[in-house]
Design an enzyme around this catalytic site. Structure first.
Site, PDB file in Angstrom:
ATOM      1  N   HIS A 126      11.581  21.459 -38.682  1.00 18.03           N
ATOM      2  CA  HIS A 126      11.902  22.532 -37.732  1.00 18.03           C
ATOM      3  C   HIS A 126      13.406  22.640 -37.500  1.00 18.03           C
ATOM      4  CE1 HIS A 126       7.591  21.882 -36.486  1.00 18.03           C
ATOM      5  NE2 HIS A 126       7.645  23.181 -36.665  1.00 18.03           N
TER       6      HIS A 126
ATOM      7  N   GLU B 285      18.947   3.016 -25.617  1.00 17.45           N
ATOM      8  CA  GLU B 285      19.481   4.012 -24.685  1.00 17.45           C
ATOM      9  C   GLU B 285      19.025   3.677 -23.267  1.00 17.45           C
ATOM     10  OE1 GLU B 285      18.296   7.918 -26.014  1.00 17.45           O
ATOM     11  OE2 GLU B 285      19.206   7.652 -27.994  1.00 17.45           O
TER      12      GLU B 285
ATOM     13  N   HIS C 210      22.298  11.831 -25.722  1.00 14.60           N
ATOM     14  CA  HIS C 210      20.961  12.341 -26.086  1.00 14.60           C
ATOM     15  C   HIS C 210      20.673  13.685 -25.400  1.00 14.60           C
ATOM     16  CE1 HIS C 210      16.796  10.896 -27.624  1.00 14.60           C
ATOM     17  NE2 HIS C 210      16.896  12.208 -27.714  1.00 14.60           N
TER      18      HIS C 210
HETATM   19  N1  LIG Z   1      18.712  14.703 -30.113  1.00 15.80           N
HETATM   20  C1  LIG Z   1      17.693  15.294 -29.542  1.00 15.80           C
HETATM   21  O1  LIG Z   1      17.710  15.605 -28.364  1.00 15.80           O
HETATM   22  C2  LIG Z   1      16.485  15.621 -30.364  1.00 15.80           C
HETATM   23  C3  LIG Z   1      15.737  16.761 -30.041  1.00 15.80           C
HETATM   24  C4  LIG Z   1      14.636  17.069 -30.804  1.00 15.80           C
HETATM   25  C5  LIG Z   1      14.256  16.238 -31.838  1.00 15.80           C
HETATM   26  N2  LIG Z   1      14.967  15.114 -32.101  1.00 15.80           N
HETATM   27  C6  LIG Z   1      14.585  14.236 -33.224  1.00 15.80           C
HETATM   28  O2  LIG Z   1      14.705  14.974 -34.416  1.00 15.80           O
HETATM   29  C7  LIG Z   1      13.616  14.647 -35.267  1.00 15.80           C
HETATM   30  C8  LIG Z   1      13.363  15.793 -36.217  1.00 15.80           C
HETATM   31  O3  LIG Z   1      12.889  16.897 -35.483  1.00 15.80           O
HETATM   32  P1  LIG Z   1      12.133  18.114 -36.192  1.00 15.80           P
HETATM   33  O4  LIG Z   1      11.579  18.932 -35.108  1.00 15.80           O
HETATM   34  O5  LIG Z   1      12.987  18.754 -37.195  1.00 15.80           O
HETATM   35  O6  LIG Z   1      10.963  17.324 -36.897  1.00 15.80           O
HETATM   36  P2  LIG Z   1      10.024  17.862 -38.069  1.00 15.80           P
HETATM   37  O7  LIG Z   1       8.835  16.975 -38.050  1.00 15.80           O
HETATM   38  O8  LIG Z   1       9.836  19.319 -37.979  1.00 15.80           O
HETATM   39  O9  LIG Z   1      10.885  17.556 -39.389  1.00 15.80           O
HETATM   40  C9  LIG Z   1      11.163  16.263 -39.829  1.00 15.80           C
HETATM   41  C10 LIG Z   1      11.291  16.327 -41.339  1.00 15.80           C
HETATM   42  O10 LIG Z   1      11.693  15.026 -41.795  1.00 15.80           O
HETATM   43  C11 LIG Z   1      11.008  14.784 -43.015  1.00 15.80           C
HETATM   44  N3  LIG Z   1      11.011  13.350 -43.277  1.00 15.80           N
HETATM   45  C12 LIG Z   1      10.222  12.394 -42.753  1.00 15.80           C
HETATM   46  N4  LIG Z   1      10.546  11.195 -43.259  1.00 15.80           N
HETATM   47  C13 LIG Z   1      11.571  11.393 -44.122  1.00 15.80           C
HETATM   48  C14 LIG Z   1      12.337  10.551 -44.962  1.00 15.80           C
HETATM   49  N5  LIG Z   1      12.103   9.240 -44.997  1.00 15.80           N
HETATM   50  N6  LIG Z   1      13.279  11.114 -45.736  1.00 15.80           N
HETATM   51  C15 LIG Z   1      13.516  12.456 -45.709  1.00 15.80           C
HETATM   52  N7  LIG Z   1      12.813  13.312 -44.934  1.00 15.80           N
HETATM   53  C16 LIG Z   1      11.858  12.786 -44.145  1.00 15.80           C
HETATM   54  C17 LIG Z   1       9.643  15.374 -42.793  1.00 15.80           C
HETATM   55  O11 LIG Z   1       8.967  15.599 -44.010  1.00 15.80           O
HETATM   56  C18 LIG Z   1       9.976  16.653 -42.036  1.00 15.80           C
HETATM   57  O12 LIG Z   1      10.140  17.750 -42.896  1.00 15.80           O
HETATM   58  C19 LIG Z   1      12.466  14.378 -34.292  1.00 15.80           C
HETATM   59  O13 LIG Z   1      11.516  13.523 -34.855  1.00 15.80           O
HETATM   60  C20 LIG Z   1      13.152  13.764 -33.106  1.00 15.80           C
HETATM   61  O14 LIG Z   1      13.108  12.369 -33.222  1.00 15.80           O
HETATM   62  C21 LIG Z   1      16.081  14.799 -31.399  1.00 15.80           C
HETATM   63  O1  LIG Z   2      14.423  15.141 -23.788  1.00 17.51           O
HETATM   64  C1  LIG Z   2      14.381  14.043 -24.313  1.00 17.51           C
HETATM   65  O2  LIG Z   2      14.483  12.972 -23.702  1.00 17.51           O
HETATM   66  C2  LIG Z   2      14.136  13.917 -25.822  1.00 17.51           C
HETATM   67  C3  LIG Z   2      14.718  15.010 -26.641  1.00 17.51           C
HETATM   68  C4  LIG Z   2      14.462  14.814 -28.117  1.00 17.51           C
HETATM   69  O3  LIG Z   2      14.896  13.597 -28.571  1.00 17.51           O
HETATM   70  C5  LIG Z   2      13.045  15.062 -28.532  1.00 17.51           C
HETATM   71  O4  LIG Z   2      12.430  14.205 -29.161  1.00 17.51           O
HETATM   72  O5  LIG Z   2      12.555  16.156 -28.255  1.00 17.51           O
END
Ligand SMILES: NC(=O)c1ccc[n+]([C@@H]2O[C@H](COP(=O)([O-])OP(=O)(O)OC[C@H]3O[C@@H](n4cnc5c(N)ncnc54)[C@H](O)[C@@H]3O)[C@@H](O)[C@H]2O)c1
Ligand SMILES: O=C(O)CC[C@@H](O)C(=O)O
Length: 466
Positions: free
Chosen positions: A209, A317, A347
């Site tokens: 995503h 964290e 974060h």
């Molecule tokens: N910093 C923040 O506040 C924040 C916010 C939202 C999400 N996130 C993190 O970001 C991550 C990704 O979010 P998303 O919505 O894009 O997830 P998603 O599930 O839509 O996409 C993750 C992608 O990573 C791929 N993947 C899994 N293992 C892999 C590997 N070993 N090598 C390469 N690709 C691999 C999957 O096939 C998938 O296409 C979440 O899991 C979450 O931990 C962080």
């Molecule tokens: O809001 C949060 O604490 C987490 C945000 C992000 O890492 C997520 O997984 O959506």
């Protein structure tokens, strides 16, 4: 949960009652709402000493941690549930105390719902992760104990992608350092090592995503995009999927990580991967703190291999706001803070008003729909089952059970004398979920039915809504 002390001795013979609102759009049953369930660790034949009764919505107890957005809180309060909302996560011992009594818990990324914690949560039926990541929850243990987990799979994706775009430009222009210098009184107008992003290559690791949304935004700024994903993903625009992580590391000027926290992604970027990157490249990690080996990043930054980095997430964290980075939260915190051209954010990737409100609404609705109707549509650890009906006077049976042969036969034998209006069943790994509706059952029949279902060996948790 009916106001009695939740002492294990007392609970065994008790039929618990949960609320079911009659005044909301999620409620498809027009009969007096009621619901019964039995806590997972009490999964054995027991005597129902109290008859099932329609119950009060105010008996649903909800614990929300980590400052869950008001939209989500309001949605749950509107149901009449008793909602306690805290701004921070809780240390394990306090969490165990609080969670013992509640039916619904809402968390974000900091609250660790381990098997140890969940084992104590004897009344818990559902967890709402008001975020994307669910690595903080023992999903398998939860499922095997009849606790359904929901998250919000993409409501904050755009916010993360936008922050990443901002960081690409800020790093490329060393704007963070210039700003810090000016905050400290120093005018330092330089262009050495500062670049436009147009014509540079962005390497996206994890093209889900967030990664794919970012791909579109980066191309509109004139960047080329290459990506690596374990799955074959449809390329956006003119982006190219490369066959290995190594190939992306070798080709990209900026590397950005968007993979989930998994055993395979732990320290995915370490000493070896930094050596495979171009000299003077940039690394951005807005995914999970465990994905990058921080000491290796510190070395790569000090050696000049990395021209800059942005980190939003850390292996460890804090549970709330405070001056943690002054106090060596991790052994390397001081070293990290001393690096040149490194943007450190707490974060906040998904922390926008739009994202938090959308997440509150999405997860809030999912929780209400599960508590009031048993619907698992969109659940991350349970088979997805839902039944929609407008017929009155039906009793809805929700039966989560071990996915072993012969269970449906036993259930249908128990139900032989009832008129089953509809029945749906799905399995997922070791757990299966059966939802059905019977007509013509009075309160006493429902009590008997509940007792018999609950005594089926493979039963994990059963509830009856009527
Ligand atoms: N910093 C923040 O506040 C924040 C916010 C939202 C999400 N996130 C993190 O970001 C991550 C990704 O979010 P998303 O919505 O894009 O997830 P998603 O599930 O839509 O996409 C993750 C992608 O990573 C791929 N993947 C899994 N293992 C892999 C590997 N070993 N090598 C390469 N690709 C691999 C999957 O096939 C998938 O296409 C979440 O899991 C979450 O931990 C962080
Ligand atoms: O809001 C949060 O604490 C987490 C945000 C992000 O890492 C997520 O997984 O959506």
């Amino acid at each position: 949960m009916n106001g009695d002390p939740t002492d294990a001795q007392d609970i065994i013979p008790r039929v618990d009652k949960l609320a079911r609102s009659v005044s909301n759009s999620w409620n498809s049953l027009s009969t007096s709402p009621s619901l019964a369930f039995h806590p997972p660790q009490l999964r054995r034949p027991s005597t129902v000493t109290k008859p099932l009764k329609p119950f009060e919505t105010k008996n649903i107890k909800v614990l929300l941690l980590e400052n869950v957005n008001k939209t989500g809180q309001d949605l749950l309060r509107e149901q009449g549930y008793i909602v306690e909302a805290l701004k921070t996560s809780l240390p394990e011992d306090q969490l165990i105390e609080k969670i013992r009594d509640v039916h619904v818990v809402g968390i974000r990324s900091k609250t660790r719902l381990t098997a140890k914690v969940l084992r104590e949560a004897r009344n818990l039926i559902v967890i709402g992760a008001f975020c994307i990541g669910t690595n903080q929850v023992d999903l398998e243990f939860a499922a095997e104990n009849g606790i359904t987990v929901f998250n919000s799979p993409f409501s904050n994706s755009r916010s993360v992608a936008e922050l990443t775009i901002a960081e690409i430009i800020m790093l490329s222009r060393q704007a963070g350092d210039r700003s810090n210098e000016l905050h400290n009184g120093t005018w330092n107008k330089v262009s050495a090592g500062c670049w436009e992003v147009r014509g540079k290559t962005l390497g996206i690791i994890g093209y889900g995503h967030i990664g794919s949304q970012l791909s579109v935004l980066a191309e509109t700024m004139g960047m080329g995009v290459v990506y690596y994903d374990v799955l074959t993903m449809m390329a956006m625009g003119t982006a190219r999927q490369l066959p290995s992580l190594e190939k992306v590391l070798a080709e990209a000027d900026f590397i950005t990580l968007h993979v989930p926290e998994l055993p395979e992604t732990k320290n995915m970027i370490g000493e070896k991967q930094f050596s495979q990157m171009k000299d003077g490249s940039y690394l951005i990690n807005n995914s999970r703190g465990t994905v990058v080996d921080i000491p290796s990043l510190i070395n790569a930054s000090r050696s000049g291999k990395l021209a800059g980095a942005a980190l939003d997430v850390y292996p460890n964290e804090p549970g709330g706001n405070g001056d943690y980075f002054n106090n060596d939260l991790n052994t390397w915190t001081t070293d990290l803070r001393s690096l040149k051209n490194i943007i450190l954010t707490p974060h906040i990737g998904g922390s926008t008003e739009e994202a938090q409100s959308a997440i509150g609404a999405e997860v809030g609705h999912a929780l209400v729909s599960y508590v009031n109707e048993g619907s698992t549509t969109g659940a991350v650890n349970m088979p997805e089952v839902s039944v929609r009906t407008t017929e009155p006077n039906l009793a809805r049976v929700l039966f989560i059970h071990q996915n072993v042969p012969g269970v449906l036969r036993k259930v249908n034998t128990i139900l032989a004398d009832y008129n089953i209006e509809r029945q749906k069943s799905e399995s997922r790994g070791k757990v299966a979920y059966l939802m059905l509706e019977v007509s013509g059952a009075g309160e006493q029949e429902i009590a008997t039915l509940y007792k018999e279902l609950e005594s089926v060996q493979a039963c994990i948790r059963t509830r009856v809504l009527y």
